[in-house]
Design a protein around this motif. Structure first.
Motif, PDB file in Angstrom:
ATOM      1  N   LEU A  75      22.797   3.281  -1.998  1.00 43.94           N
ATOM      2  CA  LEU A  75      21.371   3.586  -2.055  1.00 43.94           C
ATOM      3  C   LEU A  75      21.134   4.745  -3.006  1.00 43.94           C
ATOM      4  O   LEU A  75      22.072   5.445  -3.384  1.00 43.94           O
ATOM      5  N   HIS A  76      19.887   4.938  -3.348  1.00 41.66           N
ATOM      6  CA  HIS A  76      19.447   6.105  -4.106  1.00 41.66           C
ATOM      7  C   HIS A  76      18.405   6.838  -3.270  1.00 41.66           C
ATOM      8  O   HIS A  76      17.552   6.205  -2.647  1.00 41.66           O
ATOM      9  N   THR A  77      18.456   8.160  -3.260  1.00 41.16           N
ATOM     10  CA  THR A  77      17.434   8.958  -2.586  1.00 41.16           C
ATOM     11  C   THR A  77      17.417  10.349  -3.198  1.00 41.16           C
ATOM     12  O   THR A  77      18.429  10.822  -3.701  1.00 41.16           O
ATOM     13  N   ALA A  97       4.960   6.175  -2.169  1.00 43.57           N
ATOM     14  CA  ALA A  97       6.406   6.349  -2.368  1.00 43.57           C
ATOM     15  C   ALA A  97       6.703   6.889  -3.760  1.00 43.57           C
ATOM     16  O   ALA A  97       6.366   6.256  -4.750  1.00 43.57           O
ATOM     17  N   TYR A  98       7.379   8.036  -3.833  1.00 45.50           N
ATOM     18  CA  TYR A  98       7.670   8.637  -5.137  1.00 45.50           C
ATOM     19  C   TYR A  98       8.498   7.705  -6.012  1.00 45.50           C
ATOM     20  O   TYR A  98       8.392   7.743  -7.233  1.00 45.50           O
ATOM     21  N   TRP A  99       9.299   6.862  -5.434  1.00 45.64           N
ATOM     22  CA  TRP A  99      10.188   5.991  -6.207  1.00 45.64           C
ATOM     23  C   TRP A  99       9.515   4.693  -6.660  1.00 45.64           C
ATOM     24  O   TRP A  99      10.072   3.974  -7.476  1.00 45.64           O
ATOM     25  N   ALA A 100       8.329   4.389  -6.124  1.00 45.04           N
ATOM     26  CA  ALA A 100       7.707   3.096  -6.438  1.00 45.04           C
ATOM     27  C   ALA A 100       6.228   3.211  -6.771  1.00 45.04           C
ATOM     28  O   ALA A 100       5.537   2.199  -6.864  1.00 45.04           O
ATOM     29  N   TYR A 158      22.827  -3.153  -1.106  1.00 43.06           N
ATOM     30  CA  TYR A 158      22.020  -2.040  -1.580  1.00 43.06           C
ATOM     31  C   TYR A 158      20.801  -1.895  -0.671  1.00 43.06           C
ATOM     32  O   TYR A 158      20.066  -2.867  -0.426  1.00 43.06           O
ATOM     33  N   LEU A 159      20.597  -0.698  -0.164  1.00 37.72           N
ATOM     34  CA  LEU A 159      19.480  -0.373   0.709  1.00 37.72           C
ATOM     35  C   LEU A 159      18.343   0.181  -0.140  1.00 37.72           C
ATOM     36  O   LEU A 159      18.553   1.099  -0.940  1.00 37.72           O
ATOM     37  N   ALA A 160      17.135  -0.367   0.048  1.00 32.43           N
ATOM     38  CA  ALA A 160      16.021   0.029  -0.820  1.00 32.43           C
ATOM     39  C   ALA A 160      14.701   0.093  -0.053  1.00 32.43           C
ATOM     40  O   ALA A 160      14.544  -0.523   1.004  1.00 32.43           O
ATOM     41  N   ASP A 164       0.824  -1.206   0.000  1.00 33.33           N
ATOM     42  CA  ASP A 164       0.000   0.000   0.000  1.00 33.33           C
ATOM     43  C   ASP A 164       0.859   1.257   0.000  1.00 33.33           C
ATOM     44  O   ASP A 164       0.631   2.176  -0.795  1.00 33.33           O
ATOM     45  N   PHE A 165       1.868   1.300   0.871  1.00 31.35           N
ATOM     46  CA  PHE A 165       2.697   2.496   0.914  1.00 31.35           C
ATOM     47  C   PHE A 165       3.518   2.654  -0.357  1.00 31.35           C
ATOM     48  O   PHE A 165       3.540   3.726  -0.959  1.00 31.35           O
ATOM     49  N   LEU A 166       4.201   1.603  -0.754  1.00 30.31           N
ATOM     50  CA  LEU A 166       5.080   1.727  -1.926  1.00 30.31           C
ATOM     51  C   LEU A 166       4.299   2.074  -3.183  1.00 30.31           C
ATOM     52  O   LEU A 166       4.683   2.971  -3.935  1.00 30.31           O
ATOM     53  N   ALA A 167       3.214   1.384  -3.442  1.00 31.32           N
ATOM     54  CA  ALA A 167       2.471   1.577  -4.691  1.00 31.32           C
ATOM     55  C   ALA A 167       1.679   2.876  -4.732  1.00 31.32           C
ATOM     56  O   ALA A 167       1.433   3.418  -5.812  1.00 31.32           O
TER      57      ALA A 167
END
Length: 138
Positions: free
Chosen positions: A112-114, A31-34, A76-78, A25-28
């Motif tokens: 990581l990417h942010t 979250a701007y990245w997902a 890798y942190l994601a 729910d949060f990611l989809a």
């Protein structure tokens, strides 16, 4: 291993405790990245992660992070998040600490990417990449 945090929160790396519905729910949806990530993809990313860590208020999952690694040289942190209503309580820092400093991959290089959490990650030794880092965008 579960670890109690101030304020009645808990951080835990038990994969069986991850609330896939909450993470999806949060990611989809948030979250701007997902945003728009399909449920099947989220399920697979959680299932195939080398490590997952959740933050909980009682039984409710309010934060999440996952990592993948070769187990020797780099991790890798994601998908790191804490729900907006719980931010500002240092839960994100505890989540990152549990993932990178208290886990089995503490002694290897982390990436990581942010676009919005540079201050948080700098506390854990992350900084701008060197000239030797390249990225291939899809």
């Amino acid at each position: 291993m579960a670890r109690e945090l101030p304020g009645g929160f808990e951080v835990d790396d038990d994969p069986a405790r991850i609330d896939v519905d909450a993470v999806f729910d949060f990611l989809a949806n948030e979250a701007y990245w997902a945003k728009g990530r399909p449920r099947e993809t989220v399920e697979r990313l959680i299932r195939e992660a080398d490590r997952v860590v959740g933050v909980y208020e009682g039984e409710r999952q309010i934060g999440f992070a996952r990592a993948f690694t070769d187990g020797v040289a780099v991790a890798y942190l994601a998908d790191v998040y804490v729900l907006p209503e719980f931010r500002g309580r240092q839960l994100g820092g505890e989540l990152v600490r549990e993932m990178i400093d208290n886990g089995p991959y503490a002694g290897i290089k982390w990436l990581l990417h942010t676009t919005d959490a540079h201050g948080l990650y700098r506390k854990f030794g992350f900084d701008v990449p060197s000239e030797k880092v390249l990225e291939r965008l899809v």
